[in-house]
Design a protein around this motif. Structure first.
Motif, PDB file in Angstrom:
ATOM      1  N   ARG A  17      12.191  16.213 -52.029  1.00 10.34           N
ATOM      2  CA  ARG A  17      11.531  15.131 -52.697  1.00 10.34           C
ATOM      3  C   ARG A  17      10.302  14.958 -51.989  1.00 10.34           C
ATOM      4  O   ARG A  17      10.277  15.063 -50.861  1.00 10.34           O
ATOM      5  N   ASP A  19       5.995  13.617 -51.931  1.00  9.69           N
ATOM      6  CA  ASP A  19       5.203  12.580 -52.210  1.00  9.69           C
ATOM      7  C   ASP A  19       3.661  13.485 -52.865  1.00  9.69           C
ATOM      8  O   ASP A  19       2.842  13.672 -52.204  1.00  9.69           O
ATOM      9  N   ASN A  21       1.981  11.760 -55.253  1.00  9.28           N
ATOM     10  CA  ASN A  21       1.178  10.843 -55.859  1.00  9.28           C
ATOM     11  C   ASN A  21      -0.280  10.834 -55.376  1.00  9.28           C
ATOM     12  O   ASN A  21      -0.583   9.830 -54.686  1.00  9.28           O
ATOM     13  N   ARG A  35      -1.474  15.159 -49.054  1.00  6.70           N
ATOM     14  CA  ARG A  35      -0.081  15.091 -49.483  1.00  6.70           C
ATOM     15  C   ARG A  35       0.557  16.380 -49.638  1.00  6.70           C
ATOM     16  O   ARG A  35       1.784  16.844 -49.581  1.00  6.70           O
ATOM     17  N   ALA A  57       9.019  14.828 -57.606  1.00  3.21           N
ATOM     18  CA  ALA A  57       8.006  13.870 -57.384  1.00  3.21           C
ATOM     19  C   ALA A  57       7.714  13.146 -58.659  1.00  3.21           C
ATOM     20  O   ALA A  57       7.858  13.375 -59.606  1.00  3.21           O
ATOM     21  N   ALA A 140       9.596  12.980 -48.206  1.00  2.00           N
ATOM     22  CA  ALA A 140       8.587  11.853 -49.019  1.00  2.00           C
ATOM     23  C   ALA A 140       8.859  10.621 -48.455  1.00  2.00           C
ATOM     24  O   ALA A 140       9.168   9.436 -49.148  1.00  2.00           O
ATOM     25  N   SER A 142       7.127   8.008 -47.389  1.00  3.52           N
ATOM     26  CA  SER A 142       6.318   7.162 -48.096  1.00  3.52           C
ATOM     27  C   SER A 142       6.770   6.661 -49.670  1.00  3.52           C
ATOM     28  O   SER A 142       6.471   5.367 -49.780  1.00  3.52           O
ATOM     29  N   VAL A 143       7.708   7.202 -50.250  1.00  5.87           N
ATOM     30  CA  VAL A 143       8.021   6.920 -51.252  1.00  5.87           C
ATOM     31  C   VAL A 143       9.406   6.831 -51.626  1.00  5.87           C
ATOM     32  O   VAL A 143      10.209   6.754 -52.423  1.00  5.87           O
ATOM     33  N   SER A 144      10.016   6.420 -50.388  1.00  5.61           N
ATOM     34  CA  SER A 144      11.560   6.326 -50.228  1.00  5.61           C
ATOM     35  C   SER A 144      11.786   4.747 -50.318  1.00  5.61           C
ATOM     36  O   SER A 144      11.750   4.063 -49.203  1.00  5.61           O
TER      37      SER A 144
END
Length: 145
Positions: A17, A19, A21, A35, A57, A140, A142-144
């Motif tokens: 997984r 990030d 974005n 990223r 992602a 990732a 930051s997006v967990s």
């Protein structure tokens, strides 16, 4: 929590997984690829272990955006053994492509936000995607959420 180097991931299929974005300008051009570059050491580590790597992602919030532009940028850093799967995550085409991957191959699946189960935090979505791999790596944080 375990660390990547604690797993015997030689010749395994690994979902990572990430990030991706990434910020884009009004024309959809990537402004900053930090990223993307940040995950390259993880990918290289897994490739050296002979793993098959499936990158997952999201980009955007509504699922309308595609990770195709990100795939183009990744291709610059991973010119060999990398491909982008545009078909839906659970399609027969995606399953066939994943089943034919070889050690050292890296694929990026299309935007997770296009899947209803991802938006609703569905356990069946998580089980479905986990069937593609032996090991899950979260690169990732930051997006967990």
């Amino acid at each position: 929590m375990k660390f990547l180097n604690e797993f015997k991931q030689k010749n395994k299929i690994v979902i990572v997984r990430v990030d991706f974005n990434v910020p884009q300008d009004k024309d959809g051009k990537i402004i900053d690829d930090f990223r993307i570059k940040a995950v390259l050491p993880t990918i290289e580590y897994l490739k050296k272990k002979g793993s098959i790597i499936i990158l997952i992602a999201h980009i955007g919030d509504d699922g309308k955006d595609s990770l195709k532009i990100v795939a183009g940028r990744i291709k610059k850093f991973l010119p060999t053994n990398f491909s982008f799967i545009e078909s839906p995550i659970f399609s027969d085409e995606t399953k066939k492509i994943i089943n034919n991957l070889k050690n050292g191959d890296v694929v990026l699946l299309e935007n997770l936000r296009r899947e209803v189960g991802e938006k609703t935090n569905s356990p069946s979505f998580a089980r479905g995607i986990s069937r593609y791999a032996d090991i899950y790596v979260n690169d990732a944080f930051s997006v967990s959420h």
